[in-house]
Design an enzyme around this catalytic site. Sequence first.
Site, PDB file in Angstrom:
ATOM      1  N   LYS A 125     -32.656  14.010  18.447  1.00 58.22           N
ATOM      2  CA  LYS A 125     -31.309  13.725  18.706  1.00 58.22           C
ATOM      3  C   LYS A 125     -31.018  13.644  19.830  1.00 58.22           C
ATOM      4  CE  LYS A 125     -28.994  17.168  19.884  1.00 58.22           C
ATOM      5  NZ  LYS A 125     -28.162  17.664  21.829  1.00 58.22           N
ATOM      6  N   GLY A 149      10.098  -0.315  -6.937  1.00 56.01           N
ATOM      7  CA  GLY A 149       9.621  -1.369  -7.496  1.00 56.01           C
ATOM      8  C   GLY A 149       8.861  -2.232  -6.681  1.00 56.01           C
ATOM      9  N   TYR A 197      -2.658  -6.640  -2.333  1.00 56.92           N
ATOM     10  CA  TYR A 197      -2.427  -5.335  -2.153  1.00 56.92           C
ATOM     11  C   TYR A 197      -3.521  -4.022  -2.162  1.00 56.92           C
ATOM     12  CZ  TYR A 197       1.221  -6.399  -6.267  1.00 56.92           C
ATOM     13  OH  TYR A 197       2.258  -6.539  -7.050  1.00 56.92           O
ATOM     14  N   TYR A 219     -39.010  19.447  17.145  1.00 60.16           N
ATOM     15  CA  TYR A 219     -37.600  18.921  17.580  1.00 60.16           C
ATOM     16  C   TYR A 219     -37.729  18.729  18.751  1.00 60.16           C
ATOM     17  CZ  TYR A 219     -32.653  19.310  19.262  1.00 60.16           C
ATOM     18  OH  TYR A 219     -31.551  19.227  19.298  1.00 60.16           O
ATOM     19  N   ARG A 241      -2.717   9.532 -10.175  1.00 61.19           N
ATOM     20  CA  ARG A 241      -4.228   9.416 -11.198  1.00 61.19           C
ATOM     21  C   ARG A 241      -5.424  10.122 -10.097  1.00 61.19           C
ATOM     22  NH1 ARG A 241      -3.631   4.545 -15.176  1.00 61.19           N
ATOM     23  NH2 ARG A 241      -2.390   3.783 -13.275  1.00 61.19           N
ATOM     24  N   ALA A 255       0.706  -1.068  -0.181  1.00 61.61           N
ATOM     25  CA  ALA A 255      -0.305   0.209   0.084  1.00 61.61           C
ATOM     26  C   ALA A 255       1.020   1.606  -0.388  1.00 61.61           C
ATOM     27  CB  ALA A 255      -0.788   0.282   0.828  1.00 61.61           C
ATOM     28  N   ALA A 256       1.667   1.147  -0.830  1.00 60.88           N
ATOM     29  CA  ALA A 256       2.774   2.444  -0.161  1.00 60.88           C
ATOM     30  C   ALA A 256       2.800   3.246  -1.752  1.00 60.88           C
ATOM     31  CB  ALA A 256       4.998   1.852  -0.706  1.00 60.88           C
ATOM     32  N   ARG A 282     -30.701  12.036  14.406  1.00 58.11           N
ATOM     33  CA  ARG A 282     -29.568  12.052  14.746  1.00 58.11           C
ATOM     34  C   ARG A 282     -28.782  10.871  15.994  1.00 58.11           C
ATOM     35  NH1 ARG A 282     -29.701  18.116  16.339  1.00 58.11           N
ATOM     36  NH2 ARG A 282     -27.585  18.216  16.026  1.00 58.11           N
TER      37      ARG A 282
END
Length: 480
Positions: free
Chosen positions: A357, A82, A107, A372, A17, A11-12, A339
């Site tokens: 909430k 590489g 990978y 509310y 892109r 993962a280096a 929420r």
Amino acid sequence: MDAKVTAIVLAAGAGTRMKSERAKVLHELGGRSMLGHALAAVRELGVEQRVVVVGHQREQVEAATTALDSEALIAVQHERKGTGDAVRAGLDALEAGAARGTVLITYGDVPLLTAETLRAVVDEHRADARAVTILSAEVDDPTGYGRILRGDDGTVTAIREHKDASENERSVREINSGILAVDGTFLDAALGRLTPKNAQGELYLTDIVGFAVADGLPVGAHVLEDVWQTEGVNDRAQLARLARELNDRITRRWMLDGVTIIDPATTWIDSDVTLAPDVTVRPGTQLLGATTVAGGATIGPDTTLRNVEIGEDATIERTHGSDAVIAAGATVGPFAYLRPGTELGAKGKIGTFVETKNAQIADGAKVPHLSYIGDAEIGEGTNIGAGTITANYDGERKHRTVVGRHAKTGSDNVFVAPVEIGDGAFTGAGTIVREDVPPGALAVSAGGQRIMDGWVARRRPGSAAHEAAENAARQEENPQ
């Protein structure tokens, strides 16, 4: 696994892109980062040791790795030389001798790869006592991929990178996915033999295949029919393409398990969501995170839920919610906003244009309209009138409102927290509750109604209202 396996997840890469400030392997599909998918696959496989090789944007990837898998080791590829150099860094992160056995190399940007496929590769590798086993696939357009070269007898002789391949070799359609199972002792020695004598001036991990063949060691390829599992992500278009394919697989799996999905094309379900048989998912729905839905529940249309637990036979329509619990038989929506901290009891109701909430709404309690309810506790069987607000914030701190069991509160109420309304209490329409209401009491705060006759004629002469009032007066004086 029943024998020692070490997984090295590469993962280096820079991922230029993607054109993003976020590391490529941390971009998400199906509710997980690509790195998350890779680690989930090797964890499910049951490998003893997991190593993630980081490099570009290493701080981000290191932090994500630790959050995803606290037992994974982290190795650093300081220079991009590489894949061979990256694997060398991965081996160096292990204690001396720890890599003996099978080393599985995969990978961080191949998100559709499954544990079942990795298990098949490792099992075949062991069964044939190979030095190297390659996960390969046949594709219609192999441009850019390394090619699997075979001898006349069908045995693998080499992997040739596209830039180094001859025209004849480029016609080969069997490609190297980059995923390998390698004997650990052979790998340790073979990495020291790599040289950068190639078109890219890098240490190609794939050159170890040629070394094994030259040494007379067995090499083979596990050909995967499901080519999607070998596809990597290099840009956001590819990310979207694989996200769609992953979602198609997820929705198909749930449908085969007894879930009704009315329109899979507009339904998105994350990898960690759990659905019971006889759930119905209507169009335009997103079920995200660790959402769980029990049997008989109906979700949607046009609903987004993240980390929401939904009970049997509940109904949630045109709702946005997160980190909430909805019990059996409850109804939510349409146009509700749940929420974090919302808990709705069995057969309770959160209705149209209601926001909640950190609110616990008990069994059979209802908040039907235009309200509310935050930092509140609503008791069993209570009905909250339309247009109610819990005024929970004094500018510095949050305060709690408690409404007891089987209470009935009027429309257009404001509960100024902290305040408590007792069991069985009532409040009148338009009431502002600033003090506790005893059980069984009625609270009202509005003054007596005043009527000022002729106000429109005095203050709005000539208006449409004035004309309507005059017409009404004439009709009263001269009824038909």
